[in-house]
Design a protein around this motif. Structure first.
Motif, PDB file in Angstrom:
ATOM      1  N   GLN A  27       0.836  -1.247   0.190  1.00  0.00           N
ATOM      2  CA  GLN A  27      -0.108  -0.112  -0.056  1.00  0.00           C
ATOM      3  C   GLN A  27       0.942   1.246   0.070  1.00  0.00           C
ATOM      4  O   GLN A  27       2.007   1.173   0.957  1.00  0.00           O
ATOM      5  CB  GLN A  27      -0.907  -0.075   1.157  1.00  0.00           C
ATOM      6  N   VAL A  28       0.658   2.148  -0.902  1.00  0.00           N
ATOM      7  CA  VAL A  28       1.433   3.377  -1.121  1.00  0.00           C
ATOM      8  C   VAL A  28       0.767   4.583  -0.960  1.00  0.00           C
ATOM      9  O   VAL A  28      -0.872   4.347  -0.779  1.00  0.00           O
ATOM     10  CB  VAL A  28       2.224   3.610  -2.460  1.00  0.00           C
ATOM     11  N   LEU A  29       1.116   5.818  -0.791  1.00  0.00           N
ATOM     12  CA  LEU A  29       0.515   7.064  -0.575  1.00  0.00           C
ATOM     13  C   LEU A  29       0.640   7.571  -1.866  1.00  0.00           C
ATOM     14  O   LEU A  29       1.799   8.100  -2.330  1.00  0.00           O
ATOM     15  CB  LEU A  29       1.162   7.860   0.744  1.00  0.00           C
ATOM     16  N   LEU A  30      -0.582   7.843  -2.765  1.00  0.00           N
ATOM     17  CA  LEU A  30      -0.689   8.683  -3.875  1.00  0.00           C
ATOM     18  C   LEU A  30      -1.527   9.803  -3.916  1.00  0.00           C
ATOM     19  O   LEU A  30      -2.746   9.424  -3.345  1.00  0.00           O
ATOM     20  CB  LEU A  30      -1.018   7.671  -5.049  1.00  0.00           C
ATOM     21  N   ASP A  31      -1.233  10.758  -4.110  1.00  0.00           N
ATOM     22  CA  ASP A  31      -2.174  11.961  -4.008  1.00  0.00           C
ATOM     23  C   ASP A  31      -2.790  12.246  -2.506  1.00  0.00           C
ATOM     24  O   ASP A  31      -4.007  12.642  -2.668  1.00  0.00           O
ATOM     25  CB  ASP A  31      -3.251  11.906  -5.078  1.00  0.00           C
TER      26      ASP A  31
END
Length: 101
Positions: A27-31
């Motif tokens: 899980q990544v942090l995008l926008d």
């Protein structure tokens, strides 16, 4: 003329989903929003993720007053290079992990 169908961007890794030794996704942090990568990690990428986060994992906060599953873990300190497709259906695919500079 070539049409670009995907952009490669760096995103902070915020969670690893699945068994610690064989993660299914990250899980990544995008926008400013958490996004789970798709499709499922292949064997090589899963092994690389498992090796990169080994010994640096923290339990995810409990959700709704109950303990989160031990396979959902959170750790900050890596940057994931992800390929984000453009267009109607956005797919985020893990390319590789890098330590924070």
């Amino acid at each position: 003329m070539k049409w670009r169908t995907a952009d490669t961007v760096d995103a902070p890794l915020i969670a690893v989903l699945g068994p610690v030794r064989r993660p299914r996704a990250v899980q990544v942090l995008l926008d400013g929003k958490p996004v789970v990568t798709s499709p499922r990690l292949d064997t090589v990428r899963a092994a690389h993720v498992a090796q990169a986060v080994a010994g640096h994992l923290l339990p995810r906060e409990a959700a709704s007053g109950r303990q989160a599953a031990p396979t959902n873990i959170r750790w900050q300190g890596l940057v994931a290079e992800v390929r984000v497709t453009t267009g109607r259906h956005r797919v985020v695919r893990l390319v590789r992990l890098r330590p924070v500079d």
